[in-house]
Scaffold this active site. Structure first.
Site, PDB file in Angstrom:
ATOM      1  N   HIS A  52      -1.447   3.406   4.777  1.00 58.64           N
ATOM      2  CA  HIS A  52      -2.463   4.149   4.032  1.00 58.64           C
ATOM      3  C   HIS A  52      -2.652   5.508   4.690  1.00 58.64           C
ATOM      4  O   HIS A  52      -2.595   5.619   5.906  1.00 58.64           O
ATOM      5  CB  HIS A  52      -3.782   3.369   4.027  1.00 58.64           C
ATOM      6  N   THR A  68      -5.947   1.502  -5.392  1.00 55.86           N
ATOM      7  CA  THR A  68      -5.551   0.086  -5.277  1.00 55.86           C
ATOM      8  C   THR A  68      -6.273  -0.779  -6.303  1.00 55.86           C
ATOM      9  O   THR A  68      -5.668  -1.658  -6.928  1.00 55.86           O
ATOM     10  CB  THR A  68      -5.870  -0.478  -3.878  1.00 55.86           C
ATOM     11  N   ASP A  93       1.465  -0.153  -4.912  1.00 54.01           N
ATOM     12  CA  ASP A  93       0.252  -0.032  -5.735  1.00 54.01           C
ATOM     13  C   ASP A  93       0.122   1.340  -6.397  1.00 54.01           C
ATOM     14  O   ASP A  93      -0.350   1.447  -7.523  1.00 54.01           O
ATOM     15  CB  ASP A  93      -1.014  -0.410  -4.943  1.00 54.01           C
ATOM     16  N   HIS A  94       0.569   2.399  -5.701  1.00 53.92           N
ATOM     17  CA  HIS A  94       0.459   3.762  -6.237  1.00 53.92           C
ATOM     18  C   HIS A  94       1.193   4.690  -5.280  1.00 53.92           C
ATOM     19  O   HIS A  94       1.690   4.248  -4.248  1.00 53.92           O
ATOM     20  CB  HIS A  94      -1.008   4.189  -6.388  1.00 53.92           C
ATOM     21  N   GLU A  98       0.815  -1.209   0.000  1.00 52.73           N
ATOM     22  CA  GLU A  98       0.000   0.000   0.000  1.00 52.73           C
ATOM     23  C   GLU A  98       0.857   1.271   0.000  1.00 52.73           C
ATOM     24  O   GLU A  98       1.769   1.426   0.817  1.00 52.73           O
ATOM     25  CB  GLU A  98      -0.931  -0.016   1.228  1.00 52.73           C
TER      26      GLU A  98
HETATM   27  C1  GP9 Z   1      -8.936  -0.473   0.703  1.00 53.19           C
HETATM   28  C2  GP9 Z   1      -7.525  -0.448   0.256  1.00 53.19           C
HETATM   29  C3  GP9 Z   1      -6.975   0.924   0.145  1.00 53.19           C
HETATM   30  O1  GP9 Z   1      -9.513  -1.731   0.673  1.00 53.19           O
HETATM   31  O2  GP9 Z   1      -7.361  -1.164  -0.906  1.00 53.19           O
HETATM   32  O3  GP9 Z   1      -7.623   1.624  -0.829  1.00 53.19           O
HETATM   33  P1  GP9 Z   1      -6.983   2.773  -1.704  1.00 53.19           P
HETATM   34  O4  GP9 Z   1      -7.513   4.052  -1.145  1.00 53.19           O
HETATM   35  O5  GP9 Z   1      -5.508   2.740  -1.624  1.00 53.19           O
HETATM   36  O6  GP9 Z   1      -7.494   2.474  -3.041  1.00 53.19           O
HETATM   37 MN    MN Z   2      -3.850   1.677  -2.211  1.00 56.35          MN
END
Ligand code: GP9
Ligand code: MN
Length: 421
Positions: free
Chosen positions: A197, A82, A256-257, A38
């Site tokens: 996150h 994500t 992921d980003h 994440e």
């Molecule tokens: C939520 C997680 C985080 O289930 O995948 O979400 P994001 O905000 O990074 O898309």
């Molecule tokens: Mn994410």
């Protein structure tokens, strides 16, 4: 309709390259464990913050003999965050420029990584300790052909085991390995971490380093939260070994980003000790990619320019799956013919010499603006590729494609599909 697919198919086939021979099948028959890290950007790897190491375990992996570490690898997500990265991984297509394709086109026909592994006799799963319908995942995972989704209801979140958006990564990994023990092998499981996150809060006992000291609380906490994720990966590897699931697996981990948006440019500039121009912002879209193959001795640091669309064909080649017939925009990263050209979803792009960002063409070596003409051919190509991508998604064009034989479905099949509408 199906005639649009003819143009798309011609474009894709014209830009296809042969997969690498060298690493082909090196992980054939192993379990595939994909870990979505994440909000993890590449700038934290092999770096320090006020004298403190940010990712000690991942740093070790960059020098590990069984790990391929890519340091020039870009995320290609947009508003679907994500879920966009998951879409890219499974399809080797780009997500949409606006909205989340997980919501808007969950019922399309797709030819996914999961499906290719199902065909190889794999058990396929997703693991994420969040509500199953978040990002429409329960629906989309079915569409993609996954056998099982281990969501929040499959985890026990004890006292003090939750922070930010949900379950902490360390207990998540621990319990996930318990689930893996029960899985039929070989399996493919995609694990989605969560602790790192926004807003990057942590409980005291999970802080292994001090905060940063900029005017951005977000960036200050980011380093600590990344450090926590690093710790969780370390424990995950130990758990896998204890469960006897380590040796016969391949573990692929990628960011992921981005985690730090342009709202924090002043603080980011303080940390990196340079002004955050649109050029720098584009370069900050790099996320780490680790491919860990225990006992293989295949490790090295790879500077090849690549993006998330390349994950599917690359992973498939390592597992000995032929991906040459697919309609996809990615290329095997290790192919000698791999093209050094990465397109971001908003039309920015990166080559070995150039970065196009903020409607300016930048010289990669100096980080200064350069003649726009140098970028022009790539701008056209990037727009063309993204337009074909969107035709596929908006037109649900893959329903007209015979993925098994690598050709368009016959007129007869196509008529049947259209008549059903
Ligand atoms: C939520 C997680 C985080 O289930 O995948 O979400 P994001 O905000 O990074 O898309
Ligand atoms: Mn994410």
């Amino acid at each position: 309709d199906s005639s649009e697919l003819v143009d798309v198919n011609n474009y894709v086939k014209a830009n296809q390259v042969d997969a690498a021979d060298e690493l082909k099948g090196i992980a054939e028959g192993r379990n595939l464990i994909v870990v979505s890290l994440e909000s993890t950007q590449n700038f934290v790897i092999n770096n320090e913050m006020n004298g403190q190491v940010i990712t000690p375990f991942l740093n070790e992996l960059t020098r590990d003999e069984d790990t391929i570490y890519m340091d020039n690898f870009y995320h290609q997500t947009e508003q679907g965050k994500t879920s966009d990265s998951e879409f890219i991984l499974d399809n080797s297509l780009y997500p949409l420029g606006r909205g989340a394709v997980f919501f808007t086109h969950s019922g399309n026909e797709y030819h996914t990584l999961a499906e290719s592994l199902n065909n190889k006799g794999y058990f396929t799963a997703n693991m994420h300790a969040n509500n199953k319908s978040f990002w429409n995942r329960d629906i989309v995972y079915d569409t993609f052909g996954y056998d099982r989704y281990y969501s929040l209801v499959d985890y026990t979140v004890g006292d003090g085991e939750s922070v930010n958006w949900g379950m902490k990564d360390i207990p998540f990994f621990e319990q996930s390995v318990e689930h893996m023990r029960e899985m039929e092998q070989p399996f493919y499981t995609k694990m989605i971490t969560l602790t790192n996150h926004h807003p990057f809060f942590l409980d005291e006992e999970d802080k292994f380093i001090e905060e940063y000291d900029s005017n951005s609380g977000t960036l200050n906490r980011y380093f600590q939260a990344v450090r926590y994720t690093d710790e969780s990966i370390k424990e995950f590897f130990t758990d896998l070994k204890e469960a006897g699931l380590y040796e016969n697996s391949i573990i692929v981990m990628y960011g992921d980003h981005y985690g730090i948006s342009e709202n924090h440019n002043v603080a980011m500039g303080q940390y990196l000790e340079r002004e955050i121009t649109p050029f720098e912002t584009a370069q900050l879209q790099r996320v780490p990619l680790f491919i860990h193959i225990p006992g293989s001795g295949a490790g090295f640091v790879d500077h090849t320019l690549a993006g998330q669309v390349d994950l599917k064909p690359t992973i498939q080649n390592l597992l000995g799956i032929d991906s040459g017939k697919a309609i996809q925009f990615g290329q095997d990263i290790f192919s000698k013919d791999n093209e050094d050209f990465v397109i971001l979803r908003d039309g920015r792009f990166i080559t070995n010499e150039l970065v196009y960002a903020g409607e300016t063409c930048w010289d990669k070596e100096t980080g200064e603006p350069t003649d726009r003409e140098a970028c022009d051919p790539y701008i056209a190509r990037a727009n063309e590729e993204l337009a074909y991508n969107d035709e596929i998604i908006y037109g649900d064009l893959l329903r007209f494609y015979d993925a098994e034989n690598g050709r368009l479905k016959s007129d007869e099949d196509t008529e049947t599909i259209l008549n059903e509408e």
